[in-house]
Design a protein around this motif. Structure first.
Motif, mmCIF file in Angstrom:
data_model
loop_
_atom_site.group_PDB
_atom_site.id
_atom_site.type_symbol
_atom_site.label_atom_id
_atom_site.label_comp_id
_atom_site.label_asym_id
_atom_site.label_seq_id
_atom_site.Cartn_x
_atom_site.Cartn_y
_atom_site.Cartn_z
ATOM 1 N N TYR A 26 0.694 -0.963 -0.046
ATOM 2 C CA TYR A 26 0.195 0.445 0.588
ATOM 3 C C TYR A 26 0.604 0.984 0.205
ATOM 4 C CZ TYR A 26 -4.227 -2.607 2.252
ATOM 5 O OH TYR A 26 -4.893 -3.981 3.171
ATOM 6 N N THR A 27 -0.314 2.247 -0.513
ATOM 7 C CA THR A 27 1.194 3.715 -0.092
ATOM 8 C C THR A 27 -0.179 4.346 0.807
ATOM 9 O OG1 THR A 27 1.435 4.034 -1.975
ATOM 10 C CG2 THR A 27 1.539 6.044 -1.142
ATOM 11 N N PHE A 28 0.263 4.380 1.988
ATOM 12 C CA PHE A 28 -0.157 5.205 2.835
ATOM 13 C C PHE A 28 -0.253 6.963 3.258
ATOM 14 C CE2 PHE A 28 -1.980 2.051 5.775
ATOM 15 C CZ PHE A 28 -1.309 0.878 5.694
ATOM 16 N N GLY A 29 -1.487 7.106 4.097
ATOM 17 C CA GLY A 29 -1.222 8.594 3.663
ATOM 18 C C GLY A 29 -1.109 8.771 4.892
ATOM 19 N N SER A 30 -1.271 10.661 5.684
ATOM 20 C CA SER A 30 -0.311 10.292 6.653
ATOM 21 C C SER A 30 -1.406 10.592 7.705
ATOM 22 C CB SER A 30 0.311 12.457 6.883
ATOM 23 O OG SER A 30 1.268 12.618 5.708
ATOM 24 N N GLY A 31 -2.538 10.344 7.739
ATOM 25 C CA GLY A 31 -3.813 10.594 8.353
ATOM 26 C C GLY A 31 -4.222 11.372 8.912
ATOM 27 N N THR A 32 -5.599 10.806 9.912
ATOM 28 C CA THR A 32 -6.109 12.097 10.466
ATOM 29 C C THR A 32 -6.248 11.473 12.046
ATOM 30 O OG1 THR A 32 -7.373 12.305 8.427
ATOM 31 C CG2 THR A 32 -8.582 13.217 11.082
ATOM 32 N N ARG A 33 -5.562 12.835 12.541
ATOM 33 C CA ARG A 33 -5.665 12.464 14.096
ATOM 34 C C ARG A 33 -7.102 12.518 14.299
ATOM 35 N NH1 ARG A 33 -2.501 11.243 17.751
ATOM 36 N NH2 ARG A 33 -0.669 11.378 16.286
ATOM 37 N N LEU A 34 -7.687 12.028 14.613
ATOM 38 C CA LEU A 34 -9.042 12.626 14.987
ATOM 39 C C LEU A 34 -9.247 12.175 17.227
ATOM 40 C CD1 LEU A 34 -12.659 13.299 15.304
ATOM 41 C CD2 LEU A 34 -12.712 11.077 14.840
ATOM 42 N N SER B 244 9.759 9.197 11.956
ATOM 43 C CA SER B 244 8.864 10.525 12.920
ATOM 44 C C SER B 244 8.639 11.325 11.707
ATOM 45 C CB SER B 244 10.611 11.299 13.879
ATOM 46 O OG SER B 244 9.989 12.576 14.893
ATOM 47 N N ARG B 245 7.326 11.795 12.205
ATOM 48 C CA ARG B 245 6.902 12.813 11.220
ATOM 49 C C ARG B 245 6.512 12.234 9.857
ATOM 50 N NH1 ARG B 245 8.606 15.875 15.053
ATOM 51 N NH2 ARG B 245 10.972 16.112 14.133
ATOM 52 N N GLN B 246 6.434 10.935 9.593
ATOM 53 C CA GLN B 246 6.571 10.585 8.140
ATOM 54 C C GLN B 246 5.302 9.882 8.640
ATOM 55 O OE1 GLN B 246 9.998 9.537 5.589
ATOM 56 N NE2 GLN B 246 10.675 10.882 6.826
ATOM 57 N N ARG B 247 4.979 9.366 7.269
ATOM 58 C CA ARG B 247 3.408 8.472 6.972
ATOM 59 C C ARG B 247 4.386 6.713 7.047
ATOM 60 N NH1 ARG B 247 0.824 10.677 1.667
ATOM 61 N NH2 ARG B 247 1.617 12.438 2.848
ATOM 62 N N LEU B 248 3.999 6.257 7.346
ATOM 63 C CA LEU B 248 3.726 4.591 7.438
ATOM 64 C C LEU B 248 3.877 4.291 5.650
ATOM 65 C CD1 LEU B 248 3.512 1.974 9.178
ATOM 66 C CD2 LEU B 248 1.171 1.484 8.455
ATOM 67 N N GLU C 38 20.159 6.389 12.194
ATOM 68 C CA GLU C 38 18.803 7.045 11.218
ATOM 69 C C GLU C 38 17.411 6.145 10.663
ATOM 70 O OE1 GLU C 38 21.635 7.545 10.269
ATOM 71 O OE2 GLU C 38 22.023 6.257 8.364
ATOM 72 N N ASP C 39 18.294 5.103 11.318
ATOM 73 C CA ASP C 39 17.399 3.730 11.848
ATOM 74 C C ASP C 39 15.862 3.705 12.276
ATOM 75 O OD1 ASP C 39 20.448 1.147 11.390
ATOM 76 O OD2 ASP C 39 18.348 2.182 9.443
ATOM 77 N N SER C 40 16.050 4.950 14.272
ATOM 78 C CA SER C 40 15.410 5.532 14.762
ATOM 79 C C SER C 40 14.735 5.383 13.885
ATOM 80 C CB SER C 40 15.998 6.590 15.467
ATOM 81 O OG SER C 40 16.888 6.115 16.165
ATOM 82 N N ALA C 41 13.100 4.858 14.634
ATOM 83 C CA ALA C 41 11.970 4.709 13.541
ATOM 84 C C ALA C 41 10.747 3.472 14.941
ATOM 85 C CB ALA C 41 11.692 3.913 12.404
ATOM 86 N N MET C 42 8.971 3.831 13.856
ATOM 87 C CA MET C 42 8.523 2.743 14.417
ATOM 88 C C MET C 42 8.575 1.569 13.605
ATOM 89 S SD MET C 42 7.010 2.766 17.625
ATOM 90 C CE MET C 42 5.798 1.740 17.978
ATOM 91 N N TYR C 43 8.595 0.609 13.890
ATOM 92 C CA TYR C 43 8.488 -0.282 12.838
ATOM 93 C C TYR C 43 7.296 -1.903 13.406
ATOM 94 C CZ TYR C 43 13.879 0.701 11.512
ATOM 95 O OH TYR C 43 14.399 1.644 11.210
ATOM 96 N N TYR C 44 6.860 -1.870 11.939
ATOM 97 C CA TYR C 44 5.316 -2.943 12.190
ATOM 98 C C TYR C 44 5.245 -4.238 11.804
ATOM 99 C CZ TYR C 44 3.026 1.285 14.619
ATOM 100 O OH TYR C 44 2.798 2.066 15.062
ATOM 101 N N CYS C 45 5.418 -4.651 11.797
ATOM 102 C CA CYS C 45 5.120 -6.230 11.201
ATOM 103 C C CYS C 45 3.816 -6.788 10.755
ATOM 104 C CB CYS C 45 5.728 -8.036 12.254
ATOM 105 S SG CYS C 45 5.351 -9.183 11.764
#
Lengths: 113, 107
Positions: free
Chosen positions: A102-110, B40-44, B80-87
């Protein structure tokens, strides 16, 4: 567009109010997904559109949640009678048909207060 | 039940040290597994998928069906690997995500 765009980025609403969250997918992406991410959790599936129709809405938590995609592009997630438990980041994603990434958006924080 | 488990909420390592982010899954069929990352401050965003058996940004992940694991590894961590990782486990078109592991790489 260049990416998946979600508006607004932040929304604060009072308990009981109605909200709409918008998602503008990548041009040409026929598949569109909504996920919800509560604090400390991973994203959870809500609904999947293929074109204009909702192919799978099994993740919508209850009938207060509804989503549309009338022209097969922009989608709107609608939440009626919001509750504090609805507070989360709502993520939209899109993909080409059959693609698994997928390509995700940045989201909406509600935030429901 | 289909489930993805990431046992560590936070993993801190020093720069240059090896990294292993754990992921275990529960799935009766043949799994398709992925790692997503959120800086940080980026999208998944998609990091890698097990089918492609690729190395992205120095990270690799091997599917171990016997142990039902898909751990993410990197021999030498960078700041720069500091981030949140999801499996994540893909079921046809939808993902089941784990709760995520925050990786902090210390200077």
């Amino acid at each position: 567009g260049a990416g998946v765009s979600q508006t607004p980025s932040n929304k604060v609403t009072e308990k009981g109010k109605y909200v709409e969250l918008r998602c503008d997918p990548i041009s040409g992406h026929t598949a569109l997904y909504w996920y919800r991410q509560s604090l400390g959790q991973g994203p959870e599936f809500l609904i999947y559109f293929q074109g204009t129709g909702a192919a799978d809405d099994s993740g919508l938590p209850n009938d207060r949640f509804f989503a549309v995609r009338p022209e097969g592009s922009v989608s709107t997630l609608k939440i009626q009678r919001t509750e504090r438990g609805d507070s989360a980041v709502y993520l939209c994603a899109s993909s080409l048909e059959g693609a698994v990434g997928y390509t995700f958006g940045s989201g909406t924080r509600l935030t429901v207060v | 039940a289909q489930r993805v488990t990431q046992p560590e909420k936070l993993l801190s390592v020093f720069k240059g040290a090896p990294v292993e982010l754990k992921c275990n899954y529960s799935y009766s069929g043949s799994p398709e597994l992925f790692w997503y990352v959120q800086y940080s401050r980026q999208r998944l965003q998609l990091l890698l998928r097990h089918i492609s058996r690729e190395s992205i940004k120095g990270f690799t992940a091997d599917l171990n069906k016997g142990e039902t694991s898909f751990h993410l590894k990197k021999p030498f961590a960078q700041e720069e690997d500091s981030a949140m990782y999801y499996c994540a486990l893909l079921r046809t078109y939808k993902y089941i995500f784990g709760t995520g592991t925050r990786l902090k790489v210390l200077a």
